[in-house]
Write a protein that holds these residues in place. Structure first.
Motif, short mmCIF file in Angstrom:
data_model
loop_
_atom_site.label_atom_id
_atom_site.label_comp_id
_atom_site.label_asym_id
_atom_site.label_seq_id
_atom_site.Cartn_x
_atom_site.Cartn_y
_atom_site.Cartn_z
N UNK A 1 42.36 41.78 43.60
CA UNK A 1 42.84 41.18 42.36
C UNK A 1 44.09 41.91 41.89
N UNK A 2 44.87 41.20 41.09
CA UNK A 2 46.03 41.78 40.41
C UNK A 2 45.86 41.43 38.94
N UNK A 3 45.82 42.47 38.09
CA UNK A 3 45.56 42.30 36.67
C UNK A 3 46.68 42.98 35.89
N UNK A 4 47.20 42.31 34.87
CA UNK A 4 48.20 42.91 33.98
C UNK A 4 47.56 43.16 32.62
N UNK A 5 48.10 44.14 31.91
CA UNK A 5 47.52 44.57 30.63
C UNK A 5 48.56 44.59 29.53
N UNK A 6 48.11 44.22 28.31
CA UNK A 6 48.96 44.29 27.13
C UNK A 6 48.91 45.70 26.57
N UNK A 7 49.74 45.98 25.57
CA UNK A 7 49.74 47.29 24.92
C UNK A 7 48.40 47.60 24.27
N UNK A 8 47.65 46.58 23.93
CA UNK A 8 46.35 46.77 23.28
C UNK A 8 45.21 46.85 24.30
N UNK A 9 45.53 46.62 25.57
CA UNK A 9 44.52 46.69 26.62
C UNK A 9 43.93 45.36 27.03
N UNK B 1 43.17 36.58 41.99
CA UNK B 1 41.83 37.08 42.25
C UNK B 1 41.30 36.40 43.50
N UNK B 2 40.53 37.16 44.25
CA UNK B 2 39.97 36.61 45.47
C UNK B 2 38.88 35.59 45.11
N UNK B 3 38.97 34.42 45.71
CA UNK B 3 37.99 33.38 45.50
C UNK B 3 36.75 33.57 46.36
N UNK B 4 35.78 32.72 46.17
CA UNK B 4 34.54 32.78 46.94
C UNK B 4 34.78 32.60 48.44
N UNK B 5 35.86 31.92 48.79
CA UNK B 5 36.16 31.69 50.20
C UNK B 5 36.96 32.83 50.83
N UNK B 6 37.22 33.89 50.03
CA UNK B 6 37.95 35.05 50.56
C UNK B 6 39.46 34.92 50.50
N UNK B 7 39.96 33.85 49.91
CA UNK B 7 41.41 33.65 49.79
C UNK B 7 41.86 33.99 48.38
N UNK B 8 43.09 34.47 48.24
CA UNK B 8 43.63 34.80 46.93
C UNK B 8 43.93 33.52 46.16
N UNK B 9 43.51 33.49 44.91
CA UNK B 9 43.75 32.33 44.05
C UNK B 9 44.54 32.78 42.83
N UNK B 10 45.57 32.03 42.52
CA UNK B 10 46.38 32.33 41.34
C UNK B 10 45.61 31.92 40.09
N UNK B 11 45.47 32.86 39.15
CA UNK B 11 44.71 32.62 37.92
C UNK B 11 45.61 32.35 36.72
N UNK B 12 46.79 32.98 36.71
CA UNK B 12 47.75 32.79 35.62
C UNK B 12 48.89 31.95 36.16
N UNK B 13 49.21 30.88 35.44
CA UNK B 13 50.15 29.91 35.99
C UNK B 13 51.52 29.88 35.34
N UNK B 14 51.66 30.41 34.14
CA UNK B 14 52.97 30.40 33.49
C UNK B 14 53.27 31.77 32.90
N UNK B 15 54.55 32.02 32.66
CA UNK B 15 54.95 33.27 32.01
C UNK B 15 54.34 33.39 30.62
N UNK B 16 54.15 32.27 29.93
CA UNK B 16 53.58 32.30 28.57
C UNK B 16 52.16 32.83 28.55
N UNK C 1 46.47 46.85 40.68
CA UNK C 1 46.24 46.13 41.92
C UNK C 1 44.97 46.73 42.51
N UNK C 2 43.91 45.93 42.56
CA UNK C 2 42.62 46.41 43.07
C UNK C 2 42.48 46.03 44.53
N UNK C 3 42.30 47.03 45.37
CA UNK C 3 42.12 46.80 46.80
C UNK C 3 40.64 46.83 47.14
N UNK C 4 40.25 45.95 48.04
CA UNK C 4 38.87 45.91 48.51
C UNK C 4 38.88 46.03 50.03
#
Length: 163
Positions: free
Chosen positions: A113-121, A128-143, A99-102
């Motif tokens: 931003x909030x980023x998740x990582x696999x075992x391989x990195x 992630x914060x959008x250009x308008x300063x609002x959080x935008x969901x980048x990943x939409x499904x569990x898959x 979880x990256x704080x700004x």
């Protein structure tokens, strides 16, 4: 005292020593206020040895650079010194989420931003914060998430709604 001489003035005690001594008490979680050096290797080793839910803070300009700094710090440990491949491998096993704080212009910190990582990195940006300063969901499904994250979320949140 951390960084100074011990009571009997035999040798200084480092933050790395404090982390090691704390781990001997078999904590269920590790909370490291700020990682600054070689103690990161001990924290990562503990995180891969069953201390789930642990957290460490680190100063960095992005989630990706936080992982690079953590690997660099861990590589400074005497146990990992000379093995440049082992620190990133240990890091990829230990770190699931960053979880990256700004800091905003007005001063308070907020999630950038909030980023998740696999075992391989491999990384998946969740928010992630959008250009308008609002959080935008980048990943939409569990898959779209790494397997180890899907597995954990699937067990604890079986009914995650799709957008």
């Amino acid at each position: 005292s951390v960084g100074g001489a011990t009571k009997d003035s035999t040798a200084p005690m480092t933050l790395e020593d404090s982390v090691r001594h704390g781990l001997r008490h078999r904590p269920s979680r590790i909370l490291l206020g700020e990682a600054r050096g070689a103690e990161m290797a001990d924290v990562l080793e503990a995180m891969t040895a069953g201390h789930e839910g642990s957290i460490a803070t680190i100063h960095a300009t992005s989630a990706h650079s936080a992982l690079e700094r953590a690997a660099y710090m861990a590589a400074k440990s005497p146990t990992l010194r000379g093995n440049s491949d082992l620190a990133p491998q240990l890091l990829h096993q230990a770190v699931h989420v960053v979880v990256h704080l700004v800091r905003s212009r007005s001063g308070p910190r907020h999630v950038g931003s909030i980023v998740v990582y696999s075992d391989e990195g491999a990384s998946s940006v969740i928010y992630q914060m959008g250009d308008d300063g609002r959080m935008e969901r980048q990943t939409f499904t569990l898959d779209q998430l790494p397997h180890r994250i899907r597995q954990r979320l699937g067990r604890s949140l079986p009914g995650i709604p799709e957008p």
